[in-house]
Write a protein that holds these residues in place. Structure first.
Motif, PDB file in Angstrom:
ATOM      1  N   GLY A 231     -22.936 -11.598 -13.039  1.00 40.22           N
ATOM      2  CA  GLY A 231     -23.773 -10.480 -12.631  1.00 40.22           C
ATOM      3  C   GLY A 231     -23.272  -9.151 -13.150  1.00 40.22           C
ATOM      4  N   VAL A 232     -22.132  -8.724 -12.628  1.00 32.78           N
ATOM      5  CA  VAL A 232     -21.658  -7.362 -12.882  1.00 32.78           C
ATOM      6  C   VAL A 232     -21.337  -7.134 -14.359  1.00 32.78           C
ATOM      7  N   LEU A 233     -20.620  -8.099 -14.968  1.00 32.28           N
ATOM      8  CA  LEU A 233     -20.224  -7.900 -16.360  1.00 32.28           C
ATOM      9  C   LEU A 233     -21.434  -7.878 -17.291  1.00 32.28           C
ATOM     10  N   VAL A 234     -22.402  -8.762 -17.024  1.00 34.62           N
ATOM     11  CA  VAL A 234     -23.618  -8.766 -17.844  1.00 34.62           C
ATOM     12  C   VAL A 234     -24.309  -7.414 -17.742  1.00 34.62           C
ATOM     13  N   LEU A 235     -24.344  -6.838 -16.529  1.00 36.96           N
ATOM     14  CA  LEU A 235     -24.995  -5.540 -16.349  1.00 36.96           C
ATOM     15  C   LEU A 235     -24.225  -4.428 -17.033  1.00 36.96           C
ATOM     16  N   ILE A 236     -22.875  -4.489 -16.946  1.00 44.20           N
ATOM     17  CA  ILE A 236     -22.070  -3.467 -17.624  1.00 44.20           C
ATOM     18  C   ILE A 236     -22.370  -3.490 -19.120  1.00 44.20           C
ATOM     19  N   LEU A 237     -22.341  -4.695 -19.714  1.00 45.65           N
ATOM     20  CA  LEU A 237     -22.574  -4.807 -21.156  1.00 45.65           C
ATOM     21  C   LEU A 237     -23.984  -4.374 -21.522  1.00 45.65           C
ATOM     22  N   PHE A 238     -24.935  -4.770 -20.666  1.00 41.51           N
ATOM     23  CA  PHE A 238     -26.319  -4.385 -20.873  1.00 41.51           C
ATOM     24  C   PHE A 238     -26.442  -2.865 -20.942  1.00 41.51           C
ATOM     25  N   THR A 239     -25.829  -2.207 -19.951  1.00 43.34           N
ATOM     26  CA  THR A 239     -25.910  -0.750 -19.877  1.00 43.34           C
ATOM     27  C   THR A 239     -25.253  -0.119 -21.092  1.00 43.34           C
ATOM     28  N   VAL A 240     -24.067  -0.640 -21.458  1.00 38.47           N
ATOM     29  CA  VAL A 240     -23.342  -0.064 -22.589  1.00 38.47           C
ATOM     30  C   VAL A 240     -24.142  -0.212 -23.875  1.00 38.47           C
ATOM     31  N   MET A 241     -24.755  -1.407 -24.061  1.00 37.92           N
ATOM     32  CA  MET A 241     -25.492  -1.643 -25.303  1.00 37.92           C
ATOM     33  C   MET A 241     -26.766  -0.828 -25.381  1.00 37.92           C
ATOM     34  N   MET A 242     -27.374  -0.543 -24.206  1.00 39.31           N
ATOM     35  CA  MET A 242     -28.640   0.172 -24.203  1.00 39.31           C
ATOM     36  C   MET A 242     -28.425   1.688 -24.237  1.00 39.31           C
ATOM     37  N   THR A 243     -27.190   2.141 -24.022  1.00 39.05           N
ATOM     38  CA  THR A 243     -26.925   3.572 -23.995  1.00 39.05           C
ATOM     39  C   THR A 243     -26.573   4.040 -25.400  1.00 39.05           C
ATOM     40  N   ARG A 244     -26.966   5.273 -25.698  1.00 35.30           N
ATOM     41  CA  ARG A 244     -26.631   5.830 -27.008  1.00 35.30           C
ATOM     42  C   ARG A 244     -25.133   6.138 -27.042  1.00 35.30           C
ATOM     43  N   VAL A 245     -24.432   5.527 -27.989  1.00 37.18           N
ATOM     44  CA  VAL A 245     -22.995   5.746 -28.082  1.00 37.18           C
ATOM     45  C   VAL A 245     -22.727   6.543 -29.354  1.00 37.18           C
ATOM     46  N   PRO A 246     -22.022   7.694 -29.242  1.00 34.83           N
ATOM     47  CA  PRO A 246     -21.783   8.512 -30.420  1.00 34.83           C
ATOM     48  C   PRO A 246     -20.765   7.873 -31.368  1.00 34.83           C
ATOM     49  N   GLN A 247     -20.869   8.181 -32.631  1.00 33.00           N
ATOM     50  CA  GLN A 247     -19.891   7.803 -33.663  1.00 33.00           C
ATOM     51  C   GLN A 247     -19.555   6.315 -33.659  1.00 33.00           C
ATOM     52  N   ASN A 248     -20.519   5.513 -33.936  1.00 33.76           N
ATOM     53  CA  ASN A 248     -20.260   4.106 -34.200  1.00 33.76           C
ATOM     54  C   ASN A 248     -19.499   3.421 -33.067  1.00 33.76           C
ATOM     55  N   GLY A 249     -19.979   3.628 -31.849  1.00 34.56           N
ATOM     56  CA  GLY A 249     -19.391   2.914 -30.725  1.00 34.56           C
ATOM     57  C   GLY A 249     -18.104   3.492 -30.198  1.00 34.56           C
ATOM     58  N   ARG A 250     -17.639   4.624 -30.749  1.00 34.46           N
ATOM     59  CA  ARG A 250     -16.370   5.169 -30.262  1.00 34.46           C
ATOM     60  C   ARG A 250     -16.626   6.308 -29.280  1.00 34.46           C
ATOM     61  N   PRO A 251     -16.056   6.237 -28.091  1.00 32.78           N
ATOM     62  CA  PRO A 251     -16.267   7.310 -27.124  1.00 32.78           C
ATOM     63  C   PRO A 251     -15.511   8.576 -27.530  1.00 32.78           C
ATOM     64  N   ARG A 252     -15.964   9.712 -27.023  1.00 37.05           N
ATOM     65  CA  ARG A 252     -15.300  10.986 -27.310  1.00 37.05           C
ATOM     66  C   ARG A 252     -13.938  10.988 -26.631  1.00 37.05           C
ATOM     67  N   HIS A 253     -12.927  11.500 -27.318  1.00 36.00           N
ATOM     68  CA  HIS A 253     -11.629  11.556 -26.655  1.00 36.00           C
ATOM     69  C   HIS A 253     -10.943  12.871 -26.982  1.00 36.00           C
ATOM     70  N   GLY A 254     -10.134  13.343 -26.043  1.00 38.61           N
ATOM     71  CA  GLY A 254      -9.442  14.617 -26.218  1.00 38.61           C
ATOM     72  C   GLY A 254      -8.686  14.912 -24.937  1.00 38.61           C
ATOM     73  N   LEU A 255      -7.938  16.005 -24.939  1.00 37.62           N
ATOM     74  CA  LEU A 255      -7.093  16.304 -23.783  1.00 37.62           C
ATOM     75  C   LEU A 255      -7.932  16.551 -22.535  1.00 37.62           C
ATOM     76  N   ASP A 256      -9.148  17.154 -22.725  1.00 31.84           N
ATOM     77  CA  ASP A 256      -9.985  17.449 -21.558  1.00 31.84           C
ATOM     78  C   ASP A 256     -10.424  16.169 -20.856  1.00 31.84           C
ATOM     79  N   ARG A 257     -10.508  15.057 -21.611  1.00 31.86           N
ATOM     80  CA  ARG A 257     -10.837  13.781 -20.982  1.00 31.86           C
ATOM     81  C   ARG A 257      -9.586  13.085 -20.457  1.00 31.86           C
TER      82      ARG A 257
END
Lengths: 182, 348
Positions: free
Chosen positions: A64-90
């Protein structure tokens, strides 16, 4: 001896992918690594003789939960080829939060008196069922009421707007209800 | 199974752990061979059934009798094909996905009771375990679709996951009345409770169980992604769905998993509703495993009959059927079967 070996293998199966979940730069990879961690936890439950909890872990978290997590991640727009934004503020708030959770868990684990049961491992399903409808009937029914309320809430949030409210009908999203149901 | 343990522990002189591991390896090998045979036989059967239902012959040339060697020839051909991995694919996940799909199916096969005492994993919560491990199939399909880095594959995977997660609910709910009657989730206990001829099979015990059986059957077609619910691989709009980019051996794994799952859901139907290894006439139980397999193959035939008769439904019709029709009906079945049990005095 063999039992210790099995425990170590299960612990490694849980921890190594967990590190990958935390440090992977690709969020979908992190999601798939979570699969091994969750299976490892299910294995630990089975190792401790909690067969019902182990299978429920697979059913709810993997199915249940993992399928939904993956579903959400795949359906969401992810910047820069699947890599999340990272920096000191995060990094700083995340680190503070993670350390806080770790401290809390550490305190709880060391505070609890862990009693090891001596008896032989027995199937637990029938006993859990009996307890659910006798000693724990109120919490059991209460939880189902909470889940029902959440399900109705989700259904209201995603319902189709009436024509006078908006031109475009909202798409039905049965996955949301599934999350609550599982 | 006891006989196998006794043989390895007493005759071969192994300790308990070694005997367990040996028996597990032997059972897994047997299951895998049976699975591979199923894929070969059902491929041929599917083409012949499709041909029969559409007034044509199907394969006739390979081999002498009705093209029986066609599936074997196809298998040999697919083994020799080039293995192509797309340049932009996520390689480790692309390779692992077909194995995960197959693993989910094979793990569930472990709890199938073929004959009295002959079950690879005699678990106290066998039925629950079967439904839990088949959720790995959903993840395998999602992984395949995503790792292929192809929009058709991703669409197919998303449809497949949405469909399988949704239809898991009526599938599970439809089996709950049987668990109520048996009072156990153990797969052998469920079969043993149906002893004594066709009228004691759960499907004919009460009207709610009869409805639950057909709900289970419909949900199981959707769960295996077969027609009329084969949206995850609609060839007219998605090329081939989640396995668009797979070739050769890796495609064969998906193919194998499809037929393994088809036989799995059919065997669960036989085990839960159709009396498992018991023959329809009481007292004729001299070949329990054969009886079980014959019933399973008949269920597979029914499944193929539906696939080649009905046209494909639309995605919204599929979701409507699941959430607005099947889940309420199966919920009524659960409550109704419970009331029927109390009224008929079957509650123990």
């Amino acid at each position: 001896m063999t039992a210790d070996l099995i425990f170590v293998l299960l612990a490694l199966l849980t921890l190594v992918p967990a590190v990958w979940v935390a440090f992977s730069r690709n969020i979908v990879h992190a999601g798939f690594s979570l699969l091994l961690t969750l299976l490892g936890v299910a294995g630990l439950y089975a190792y401790l003789g909690a067969d019902f909890v182990a299978v429920t872990q697979v059913m709810v978290y993997v199915g249940g939960v993992l399928v939904l997590i993956l579903f959400t991640v795949m359906m969401t727009r992810v910047p820069q080829n699947g890599r999340p934004r990272h920096g000191l503020d995060r990094f700083v708030p995340a680190a503070v939060f993670a350390l806080g959770v770790f401290g809390l868990l550490y305190k709880t684990i060391t505070a609890v008196e862990w009693a090891a049961s001596e008896g032989a491992v027995e199937p637990t399903t029938a006993e859990i069922g009996t307890n659910f409808i006798t000693s724990y009937i109120f919490p059991f029914e209460y939880v189902s009421l909470v889940l029902l309320a959440a399900m109705i809430g989700a259904a209201i949030l995603i319902r189709e707007r009436r024509p006078e409210e908006t031109e475009e009908p909202a798409a039905p999203a049965p996955e949301t209800e599934e999350e609550v149901a599982s | 199974m006891e006989a196998m343990y006794a043989f390895f522990m007493d005759t071969a002189g192994m300790d308990e752990m070694a005997a367990h591991i040996t028996v597990a390896v032997i059972m897994a090998t047997i299951m895998f061979i049976v699975m591979a045979l199923c894929a070969i036989i059902f491929t041929w059967m599917e083409r012949k059934v499709a041909g029969f239902l559409q007034s044509r012959y199907g394969p006739m040339r390979t081999g002498r009798w009705h093209g029986w060697a066609q599936a074997v020839a196809d298998m040999l051909k697919i083994l020799g094909k080039e293995d192509i991995i797309p340049a932009e694919a996520d390689k480790p996940y692309f390779i692992f996905a077909p194995l995960l799909v197959l693993l989910g199916s094979l793990l569930a096969w472990a709890a199938i009771p073929w004959a009295p005492g002959f079950v690879a994993a005699d678990l106290d919560l066998g039925l629950f375990y079967i439904f839990a491990v088949t959720s790995l199939v959903v993840l395998g399909i999602l992984m395949a679709g995503w790792a292929s880095n192809n929009k058709w594959a991703l669409y197919g995977a998303a449809r497949g996951a949405a469909q399988m997660v949704s239809y898991e609910i009526p599938l599970l709910l439809a089996t709950i009345p049987v668990v109520l009657y048996t009072g156990s989730l153990n797969t052998q206990d469920i079969v043993i409770a149906q002893q004594g001829g066709v009228l004691n099979w759960f499907v004919f015990r009460d009207p709610f169980l009869f409805i639950a059986f057909w709900m289970y059957f419909i949900a199981s077609i959707a769960e295996t992604n077969r027609g009329p619910f084969d949206m995850p691989e609609t060839e007219s709009e998605l090329v081939a769905g989640y396995h668009t980019e797979y070739t050769g051996m890796r495609f064969a794994f998906f193919f194998l998993a499809e037929y393994a799952n088809l036989f799995l859901v059919s065997m669960i139907a036989v085990m839960v509703f159709l009396g498992g290894w018991w023959s329809p006439i009481p007292g004729l139980d001299f070949a329990p495993a054969a009886c079980f397999v014959v019933k399973g193959v008949l269920m597979v035939f029914l499944n193929m009959w539906v696939r080649w008769t009905l046209p494909r439904v639309r995605v919204d019709q599929l979701m409507h059927l699941c959430w607005k029709v099947m889940i309420p009906v199966t919920l009524v079945c659960v409550v109704g079967a419970g009331i029927w049990m109390m009224a008929s005095g079957a509650v123990g």
